[in-house]
Write a protein that holds these residues in place. Structure first.
Motif, mmCIF file in Angstrom:
data_model
loop_
_atom_site.group_PDB
_atom_site.id
_atom_site.type_symbol
_atom_site.label_atom_id
_atom_site.label_comp_id
_atom_site.label_asym_id
_atom_site.label_seq_id
_atom_site.Cartn_x
_atom_site.Cartn_y
_atom_site.Cartn_z
ATOM 1 N N SER A 1 0.832 -1.209 0.000
ATOM 2 C CA SER A 1 0.000 0.000 0.000
ATOM 3 C C SER A 1 0.865 1.257 0.000
ATOM 4 C CB SER A 1 -0.939 -0.007 1.197
ATOM 5 O OG SER A 1 -0.194 -0.017 2.403
ATOM 6 N N ASP A 2 2.069 1.212 0.566
ATOM 7 C CA ASP A 2 2.966 2.371 0.546
ATOM 8 C C ASP A 2 3.418 2.687 -0.879
ATOM 9 O OD1 ASP A 2 2.786 2.698 3.254
ATOM 10 O OD2 ASP A 2 4.661 1.630 3.708
ATOM 11 N N GLU A 3 3.722 1.671 -1.655
ATOM 12 C CA GLU A 3 4.142 1.900 -3.037
ATOM 13 C C GLU A 3 3.001 2.486 -3.867
ATOM 14 O OE1 GLU A 3 5.451 -1.937 -4.203
ATOM 15 O OE2 GLU A 3 7.494 -1.633 -3.465
ATOM 16 N N ARG A 4 1.773 2.040 -3.639
ATOM 17 C CA ARG A 4 0.623 2.596 -4.364
ATOM 18 C C ARG A 4 0.403 4.057 -3.973
ATOM 19 N NH1 ARG A 4 -1.442 -2.723 -3.555
ATOM 20 N NH2 ARG A 4 -2.430 -2.111 -1.609
ATOM 21 N N ALA A 5 0.538 4.365 -2.693
ATOM 22 C CA ALA A 5 0.359 5.747 -2.237
ATOM 23 C C ALA A 5 1.447 6.643 -2.808
ATOM 24 C CB ALA A 5 0.354 5.802 -0.712
ATOM 25 N N ASP A 6 2.678 6.167 -2.861
ATOM 26 C CA ASP A 6 3.766 6.956 -3.434
ATOM 27 C C ASP A 6 3.506 7.265 -4.903
ATOM 28 O OD1 ASP A 6 5.110 6.990 -1.036
ATOM 29 O OD2 ASP A 6 6.532 5.392 -1.581
ATOM 30 N N ARG A 7 3.012 6.279 -5.641
ATOM 31 C CA ARG A 7 2.718 6.487 -7.057
ATOM 32 C C ARG A 7 1.611 7.521 -7.239
ATOM 33 N NH1 ARG A 7 3.387 4.846 -12.110
ATOM 34 N NH2 ARG A 7 1.606 4.462 -13.467
ATOM 35 N N LYS A 8 0.571 7.462 -6.412
ATOM 36 C CA LYS A 8 -0.524 8.432 -6.499
ATOM 37 C C LYS A 8 -0.028 9.840 -6.187
ATOM 38 C CE LYS A 8 -4.311 5.264 -5.453
ATOM 39 N NZ LYS A 8 -5.345 4.903 -4.497
ATOM 40 N N LEU A 9 0.859 9.965 -5.212
ATOM 41 C CA LEU A 9 1.404 11.285 -4.878
ATOM 42 C C LEU A 9 2.261 11.830 -6.016
ATOM 43 C CD1 LEU A 9 2.366 10.896 -1.116
ATOM 44 C CD2 LEU A 9 0.584 12.336 -2.091
ATOM 45 N N LYS A 10 3.038 10.974 -6.654
ATOM 46 C CA LYS A 10 3.861 11.419 -7.777
ATOM 47 C C LYS A 10 2.986 11.886 -8.939
ATOM 48 C CE LYS A 10 7.852 8.517 -6.755
ATOM 49 N NZ LYS A 10 8.629 7.342 -7.170
ATOM 50 N N VAL A 11 1.939 11.149 -9.241
ATOM 51 C CA VAL A 11 1.023 11.529 -10.328
ATOM 52 C C VAL A 11 0.334 12.851 -9.993
ATOM 53 C CG1 VAL A 11 -1.112 10.882 -11.518
ATOM 54 C CG2 VAL A 11 0.687 9.177 -11.165
ATOM 55 N N ALA A 12 -0.115 13.006 -8.754
ATOM 56 C CA ALA A 12 -0.774 14.256 -8.349
ATOM 57 C C ALA A 12 0.199 15.429 -8.432
ATOM 58 C CB ALA A 12 -1.325 14.122 -6.933
ATOM 59 N N ALA A 13 1.456 15.239 -8.043
ATOM 60 C CA ALA A 13 2.453 16.309 -8.108
ATOM 61 C C ALA A 13 2.723 16.714 -9.563
ATOM 62 C CB ALA A 13 3.742 15.868 -7.425
ATOM 63 N N VAL A 14 2.797 15.752 -10.459
ATOM 64 C CA VAL A 14 3.033 16.065 -11.866
ATOM 65 C C VAL A 14 1.852 16.834 -12.451
ATOM 66 C CG1 VAL A 14 3.254 15.028 -14.163
ATOM 67 C CG2 VAL A 14 4.654 14.179 -12.282
ATOM 68 N N VAL A 15 0.633 16.415 -12.134
ATOM 69 C CA VAL A 15 -0.557 17.099 -12.654
ATOM 70 C C VAL A 15 -0.634 18.522 -12.114
ATOM 71 C CG1 VAL A 15 -3.085 17.114 -12.582
ATOM 72 C CG2 VAL A 15 -1.866 14.991 -13.080
ATOM 73 N N LEU A 16 -0.419 18.713 -10.819
ATOM 74 C CA LEU A 16 -0.467 20.059 -10.242
ATOM 75 C C LEU A 16 0.667 20.932 -10.765
ATOM 76 C CD1 LEU A 16 -1.491 19.314 -6.547
ATOM 77 C CD2 LEU A 16 -2.882 20.323 -8.356
ATOM 78 N N GLY A 17 1.828 20.367 -10.954
ATOM 79 C CA GLY A 17 2.951 21.126 -11.506
ATOM 80 C C GLY A 17 2.665 21.591 -12.925
ATOM 81 N N ALA A 18 2.087 20.712 -13.738
ATOM 82 C CA ALA A 18 1.739 21.090 -15.107
ATOM 83 C C ALA A 18 0.668 22.175 -15.121
ATOM 84 C CB ALA A 18 1.267 19.859 -15.883
ATOM 85 N N ALA A 19 -0.315 22.080 -14.236
ATOM 86 C CA ALA A 19 -1.368 23.103 -14.152
ATOM 87 C C ALA A 19 -0.783 24.450 -13.732
ATOM 88 C CB ALA A 19 -2.458 22.660 -13.187
ATOM 89 N N LEU A 20 0.133 24.447 -12.783
ATOM 90 C CA LEU A 20 0.761 25.688 -12.333
ATOM 91 C C LEU A 20 1.592 26.307 -13.457
ATOM 92 C CD1 LEU A 20 1.366 27.667 -10.024
ATOM 93 C CD2 LEU A 20 3.296 26.212 -9.431
ATOM 94 N N LEU A 21 2.330 25.487 -14.174
ATOM 95 C CA LEU A 21 3.120 25.983 -15.290
ATOM 96 C C LEU A 21 2.229 26.587 -16.378
ATOM 97 C CD1 LEU A 21 5.976 26.199 -16.465
ATOM 98 C CD2 LEU A 21 5.600 23.977 -17.523
ATOM 99 N N ALA A 22 1.110 25.950 -16.668
ATOM 100 C CA ALA A 22 0.173 26.484 -17.659
ATOM 101 C C ALA A 22 -0.417 27.815 -17.197
ATOM 102 C CB ALA A 22 -0.935 25.473 -17.929
ATOM 103 N N LEU A 23 -0.737 27.933 -15.928
ATOM 104 C CA LEU A 23 -1.301 29.168 -15.387
ATOM 105 C C LEU A 23 -0.297 30.315 -15.461
ATOM 106 C CD1 LEU A 23 -3.851 30.308 -13.978
ATOM 107 C CD2 LEU A 23 -2.748 29.763 -11.817
ATOM 108 N N VAL A 24 0.943 30.059 -15.086
ATOM 109 C CA VAL A 24 1.983 31.088 -15.166
ATOM 110 C C VAL A 24 2.200 31.499 -16.620
ATOM 111 C CG1 VAL A 24 4.457 31.502 -14.835
ATOM 112 C CG2 VAL A 24 3.116 30.456 -13.014
#
Length: 132
Positions: A17-40
């Motif tokens: 379950s730790d590996e699944r949670a880590d993967r979800k956090l990485k995906v969420a960070a990439v999506v939020l980072g891309a959204a922030l870059l698009a907004l800027v």
């Protein structure tokens, strides 16, 4: 005697379950980072591309019922636009506000404009310029 291993056999039960949670956090960070870059990028484009006209107040002279302001306007050739100027009294109340249009093919315009006021103005403040 040998000691028994307390961990699960590798590859037998899938990811922990730790590996699944880590993967979800990485995906969420990439999506939020891309959204922030698009907004800027969006705001940077509109800040740079939409600034077709700019100006500054060089000098001004206030009388009892008007303020004469010397504006220096820079604009793209063929761009029409307007600048908003306001004046305030000594107590901070607004005593006059007007838009002044600038048209033509010149890229630099020096113009003295007269802003009518309801009382003696002590400032000539340029609120902004807009193309259109």
């Amino acid at each position: 005697m040998s000691t028994a291993s307390t961990g699960l056999p590798a590859g037998r039960y899938g990811r922990s379950s730790d590996e699944r949670a880590d993967r979800k956090l990485k995906v969420a960070a990439v999506v939020l980072g891309a959204a922030l870059l698009a907004l800027v990028g969006y705001f940077a484009y509109h800040y740079i591309a939409q600034t077709g006209i700019s100006a500054q107040v060089i000098t001004f002279e206030a009388t009892d019922n008007a303020v004469k302001a010397h504006l220096e306007v820079h604009k793209d050739a063929g761009t029409d636009g307007y600048c908003t100027l306001r004046s305030q009294a000594a107590d901070g109340t607004e005593v006059g506000r007007a838009d002044f249009r600038f048209t033509g093919s010149a890229t630099r315009i020096d113009k003295v404009v007269t802003l009518r006021t309801t009382a003696k103005g002590t400032t000539a403040e340029l609120l902004g310029c807009h193309a259109g």
